[in-house]
Design a protein around this motif. Structure first.
Motif, short mmCIF file in Angstrom:
data_model
loop_
_atom_site.label_atom_id
_atom_site.label_comp_id
_atom_site.label_asym_id
_atom_site.label_seq_id
_atom_site.Cartn_x
_atom_site.Cartn_y
_atom_site.Cartn_z
N LEU A 78 0.99 -1.11 0.03
CA LEU A 78 0.13 0.06 -0.01
C LEU A 78 0.79 1.35 0.15
CD1 LEU A 78 -2.97 1.35 0.14
CD2 LEU A 78 -2.64 1.03 2.64
N GLU B 42 7.15 6.66 1.67
CA GLU B 42 6.02 6.75 2.55
C GLU B 42 6.29 5.95 3.87
OE1 GLU B 42 2.28 7.56 -0.68
OE2 GLU B 42 2.65 5.76 0.04
N SER C 122 0.75 12.82 0.73
CA SER C 122 0.50 11.39 -0.18
C SER C 122 0.15 10.47 0.94
CB SER C 122 1.37 11.01 -1.10
OG SER C 122 1.11 9.94 -1.63
N LYS D 165 -3.69 8.46 2.28
CA LYS D 165 -4.11 7.20 2.15
C LYS D 165 -4.79 6.63 3.63
CE LYS D 165 -0.36 5.73 -1.25
NZ LYS D 165 0.66 4.96 -1.64
N ARG E 299 -8.18 7.66 3.20
CA ARG E 299 -8.92 6.32 2.40
C ARG E 299 -9.24 5.21 3.37
NH1 ARG E 299 -5.32 7.82 -1.96
NH2 ARG E 299 -4.10 5.79 -1.92
N HIS E 300 -8.58 5.00 4.21
CA HIS E 300 -8.48 3.96 5.15
C HIS E 300 -9.29 4.37 6.59
CE1 HIS E 300 -6.86 0.68 2.65
NE2 HIS E 300 -6.10 1.72 2.21
#
Length: 752
Positions: A13, A18, A176, A180, A183-184
């Motif tokens: 992921l 990251e 970034s 994420k 998004r979760h």
């Protein structure tokens, strides 16, 4: 939706960069990451026209590119790119880019072509009498605005999170990463039960995450911060609520006997106890008589008489057939406590000797730097119960130190110890019994801070002093004023020539370091408004340099001057303090190893150099080292900042205030609660990310109330409440949150 694993992120992921960014933040999963607050928000200025602008304003404007021009910088390599833009009202402004790579020039030139509409954001500055914006942010716009473009404009005007960076990680990578996270966000578990969120008007974790990391306006940020502040307070207060509940469930030895040792001690005290000492002593006696472990915080200002209160509690433990231990943070302080206790007890401490009192016990010292034979004797007496009282440092915590029947643990200067230290002593009780715990501090903790950081301890406060001692006259000395500086040293010399002694305290040991490290290090106040002195000022004073300077000065060259700091071997530190106490040293140049517990009645001068580098409470402790005998004391708080500065004014407030509790509140107000965390309890500054114990006092009280009720409902000890019991999933989520916080250091908030 990909389910985030409890022990990490889903495979594939995150990009390598990251992943590195997450590791740099100490985050192991999305639950950790979502609770990393942005350092700040870069908020573009409001959308407006160019007619009326002021230098220094942050603005945003929709404009059209009129022309671009590139030119070589005169004094260094690189290109200046000037872009003239005009708004819909016909007003123009120049945008200036300083570019050091050719491909960046080409990139901007290809985007900023004549006739292109852009949304520009930046700060207005003046150059040669004309407004300009240097290095603006901009977004390309279509010629005819669409609904999608309107959304782009609105998005560009939203606050942009600015995250802390580690290593080579950039803000682009961080944003970034956090996109994420959002998004979760649906995978995040609710730590604050729904009933409490409804009662306190808080969003859920998914909404709070979006508001914190992708806010649309300042109101979003405030609502997010309110949630995360409350969540943090609720987790901490839940830790305390569980510890209190555990105390009720555990067993402790009831120390209820006022026997021959206690009676003989009270009869031979060379002074009358103050009403406060009697009242607090009675409260402690009542609590340690209970069959469940008590956990108390004894606060008392400098010289309030905490040691005799503690000794009376220890005598009661011995009378009840158990042992008591006093743990001190430094060997110097431990040895002084040992000397004070054995002196006060006299023949009551000489069990096994011909001249011992019939009710006598034995007092043993256990420190790191100790003869092997003396250590063996101490260990044997603790193990077989011959020693009813033990005094020591961290040496008491080692595995080979066993007690026959430990019933009472007293910790002096509790903020110098972590929870593991306390847990180790609490585990040394006989069988299944846990000793009672009394922690003491001469650094008063404001009420809101106490609730937030030592909330599982019941606080007792000693007021007044049994012996007022001599008066201490404080002075704030601007080091840049030659007359004041010279008079300070002259006045110190006058006291020394009259047979007295002086402390000189510096914020660091050597010139090439910031502060002293190690167990005895000072907690230097680096927060606003305390800042580095102007560049024209002298560097911060260090022990080694100050020692050499004083020894070379006329008047001081013939004096006995020595140094004391945490880097010296233990036996050298002990010898120096004993020599100073015996009057064999005239001037002791030291760090704050002398901050607590050091008792030298003949010392009448305290010079604190670079005093602005210390918190008010710490300076109050240093001031308390003098005026302990019959001679009046003089405290000089020397600062490199002049009159009228915030630093000078803060020191003046200290000089005019002698009440340590009032100073603690002043310190909280002046420095903010976030900066006090490290002072109050080492190990918590990492864990407390959102709360400020001064600003959030009301919220902490609300969270405390909710945590106590929630814990009682979960255990079944409370059946009626406006709140509903937490569901199993809510209870599990809180368990996980407590584990996360403990891993980050919150378990060091207080005892196990």
């Amino acid at each position: 939706m990909v389910q985030a694993k409890a022990d990490g992120f889903p495979a594939g992921l995150l990009t390598p960069k990251e992943s590195a960014a997450a590791r740099g933040l100490g985050a192991r999963n999305f639950e950790d990451l979502v609770r990393v607050p942005p350092r700040r928000y870069a908020a573009p200025g409001p959308l407006r026209d160019l007619r009326y602008l002021n230098e220094g304003e942050d603005i945003s404007v929709i404009a059209t590119v009129e022309r671009t021009r590139e030119r070589t910088m005169k004094n260094r390599k690189g290109t200046l790119l000037d872009v003239r833009v005009r708004d819909d009202e016909g007003e123009s402004i120049q945008l200036t880019f300083f570019l050091f790579k050719a491909h960046l020039v080409s990139w901007h030139m290809s985007r900023l072509r004549e006739g292109t509409r852009i949304l520009v954001s930046g700060t207005v500055s003046r150059y040669r009498g004309e407004n300009q914006i240097a290095h603006p942010d901009y977004v390309l716009l279509a010629e005819n605005p669409s609904a999608e473009e309107e959304r782009d404009i609105a998005k560009a005007l939203e606050p942009a999170p600015v995250y802390p960076l580690r290593g080579s990680v950039t803000q682009k990578v961080m944003r970034s990463l956090f996109s994420k996270v959002l998004r979760h966000a649906g995978d995040l578990r609710e730590v604050v039960p729904e009933a409490i969120r409804h009662e306190r008007d808080l969003p859920g974790i998914q909404e709070a995450a979006r508001l914190l990391h992708a806010p649309r306006n300042s109101a979003d940020i405030e609502r997010a911060l309110r949630y995360f502040r409350f969540e943090e307070a609720f987790i901490i207060q839940s830790i305390f609520a569980r510890r209190r509940a555990q105390d009720v469930a555990d067993s402790a030895p009831p120390l209820a006997t006022y026997g021959d040792l206690s009676r003989a001690l009270d009869e031979r005290l060379p002074f009358d106890l103050t009403p406060s000492q009697e009242e607090v002593g009675d409260q402690i006696a009542e609590r340690i008589a209970e069959p469940h472990p008590t956990s108390l915080l004894l606060q008392g200002d400098v010289g309030s008489g905490k040691t005799v209160v503690a000794l009376r509690a220890m005598a009661r433990a011995v009378d009840s057939g158990y042992q008591a231990v006093l743990l001190a943070p430094t060997e110097v302080l431990a040895r002084q406590h040992f000397a004070t206790i054995t002196t006060m007890l006299g023949d009551l401490a000489r069990h096994g000797h011909l001249d011992a009192h019939e009710a006598a016990t034995r007092v043993r010292l256990l420190v790191g730097a100790q003869r092997a034979s003396e250590r063996r004797e101490s260990l044997l007496d603790l193990m077989n119960g011959e020693a009813g009282i033990a005094v020591g440092t961290h040496a008491l915590l080692t595995e080979n130190v066993d007690f026959l029947k430990l019933g009472l643990v007293i910790i002096d200067e509790q903020h110098r110890f972590g929870v593991d230290h306390r847990r180790q002593l609490r585990s040394k009780g006989p069988g299944h019994l846990r000793p009672h715990m009394l922690v003491m501090t001469a650094t008063p903790i404001p009420r809101s801070a106490a609730l937030a950081l030592v909330g599982d301890l019941d606080s007792l406060t000693l007021k007044g002093r049994p012996h007022e001692g001599a008066a201490v006259s404080p002075y704030v000395v601007p080091l840049g004023d030659d007359a004041w500086r010279e008079r300070m040293w002259e006045r110190a010399l006058e006291e020394i020539r009259a047979g007295r002694q002086a402390f000189v305290v510096c914020p660091r040991i050597d010139l090439d370091e910031t502060v002293e490290g190690g167990e005895e290090s000072a907690l230097v106040d680096m927060s606003a408004p305390i800042t580095h002195p102007p560049e024209t000022s002298q560097p911060l004073h260090a022990v080694t340099g100050t020692l050499e300077t004083l020894r070379a000065q006329p008047g001081f060259s013939s004096l006995r001057i020595e140094e004391l700091h945490g880097r010296l071997p233990s036996d050298v530190k002990r010898e120096r303090m004993e020599a100073f106490a015996a009057g064999e040293i005239d001037v002791l140049v030291a760090t704050t190893v002398i901050e607590v517990g050091v008792d030298v009645p003949n010392a009448s001068v305290m010079v604190v150099l670079d005093a602005e580098r210390f918190g008010l409470a710490q300076l109050h402790q240093l001031r308390g080292r003098i005026g302990r005998g019959t001679h009046p004391g003089i405290a000089f708080f020397a600062t490199q900042f002049g009159r009228g500065s915030a630093q000078h004014d803060g020191l003046t407030e200290l000089a005019e205030t002698t009440d340590g509790f009032a100073l603690a509140e002043l310190d909280l107000e002046r420095r903010g609660g976030g900066d006090l965390v490290g002072d109050i309890q080492s190990g918590t500054s990492v864990a407390v990310r959102f709360l400020d114990v001064g600003r959030d006092a009301r919220m902490i009280l609300e969270a405390r109330e909710d945590a106590l009720v929630t814990e009682a409902l979960a255990r079944g000890s409370l059946t009626s409440s406006s709140l509903t019991p937490p569901t199993p999933s809510e209870h599990d989520a809180l368990d996980s949150a407590i584990a996360r916080h403990s891993a980050r250091g919150v378990d060091d908030l207080e005892r196990s």
